[in-house]
Design an enzyme around this catalytic site. Structure first.
Site: not given
Ligand code: TRP
Length: 337
Positions: A117, A199, A202
């Site tokens: 991140k 992955k 979202k």
């Protein structure tokens, strides 16, 4: 006399930082719904975690409520499961702070998610992003759960939670119960339809091969028709995760939606090729998500009902959380109120 057996406790949360995907449903929520009779379950919308990355306030509010409606639509009965919004239970932030003081700089710096991140949000590497696992440890330890179902990507955080809990217990005695992470096998990791090595996330945009729980059928079908299969030209539906990750991902999705095994799927599409297989997976997903989407839309209209659910959930959660927090404060030497 009937013996009262204390049910085991289970807890998990999802950040409302993006709309729920097919991956969140098949990988997490679907499995949760099946456990309500066996476990005493706590599920929350991790809004405190969501703000480690900048959020648009209106979107965050809508997504938090929609996520709650989706939990219910996915089969989490609010009578049997405690469903709540993390920021409504102030003990999370409080224990999160305490546990920051028992989390080491080196440990937090080594977390894969922090490194990822930080790379993605280079202009906003804030303290919250760094101490995220301490808050997550607080979420978990407040409820003394036996089991914490998480995706593969969160296992490292649950392991750090163990380290923090053991460190704390080592100084103050048995305050925290050490929970087990629990990664469900089938559907544990649904990958992006366009990049089967990543992955299904979202937080990413539409073009990254994700399917949202709320996507209409046409959009779902479009996403599956253009899903990546593999680079070899065999056109053969066979489970080989190493060499055919795209096909393996589609098979995992199909299996989770239909209950069929990989062998059954291989037989079903024997000689038929990807051109038949991909839309079939799409149809299975459309049918799986249709009732959830319709129920979510219905529940979202009933604001009073939703409010009742999250107020009741917060009350039940606070009761448990407060007991743990009191104990912690006492051990630390904080003066009682
Ligand atoms: N970190 C989790 C995620 O990114 C969400 C989460 C927050 C969580 N607190 C938790 C999961 C406690 C399990 C237990 O998805």
């Amino acid at each position: 006399m009937e013996e009262v057996v204390q049910k085991k406790r289970m807890l998990s949360g999802i950040k409302p930082s993006g709309d729920l995907t097919l991956g969140s449903y098949l990988g997490a929520i679907k499995n949760w719904a099946e456990r309500a009779d066996e476990y005493d379950c706590y599920y929350f919308m991790a809004d405190l975690h969501a703000i480690t990355v900048r959020q648009n306030p209106a979107d965050l509010r809508r997504r938090t409520l929609e996520q709650l409606a989706q939990y219910i639509a996915c089969g989490l009965d609010p009578e049997k499961n405690t469903l709540f919004i993390q920021s409504h239970v102030h003990q999370h932030a409080e224990l999160g702070w305490v546990l920051q003081c028992y989390s080491m700089f080196g440990e937090l710096s080594r977390m894969t998610q922090f490194k990822d991140k930080s790379a993605k949000n280079a202009d906003n590497i804030n303290g919250g992003l760094f101490s995220y696992p301490s808050l997550m440890a607080g979420d978990i330890l407040l409820y003394q759960p036996d089991l914490v179902p998480v995706g593969e990507d969160q296992k490292q955080h649950v392991e750090l939670c163990h380290t923090i809990a053991r460190r704390f217990n080592g100084v103050y005695g048995d305050v925290f119960k050490i929970p087990e992470p629990f990664v469900p096998k089938v559907g544990a990791r649904i990958m992006s339809l366009t990049n089967p090595l990543a992955k299904m996330s979202k937080s990413e945009n539409e073009d990254t091969g994700r399917v949202l729980v709320m996507d209409p059928p046409e959009v779902i079908m479009k996403q599956f028709k253009r899903a990546i299969t593999d680079s070899d030209t065999t056109n053969c539906v066979r489970y080989d995760k190493e060499n055919k990750p795209g096909v393996a991902n589609l098979m995992t999705i199909y299996s989770a939606c239909t209950g069929k095994t990989f062998e059954q799927i291989e037989q079903e599409f024997d000689g038929l090729g990807y051109g038949v297989f991909k839309p079939k997976v799409g149809e299975a997903v459309v049918e799986t998500l249709r009732p959830i989407r319709e129920e979510t839309l219905r529940i979202m209209k009933d604001k009073a009902y939703l409010e009742g659910v999250f107020r009741d959930g917060a009350q039940r959660a606070s009761y448990v959380a407060e007991k743990t927090l009191r104990k912690v404060y006492k051990k630390l030497g904080f003066v009682a109120k």
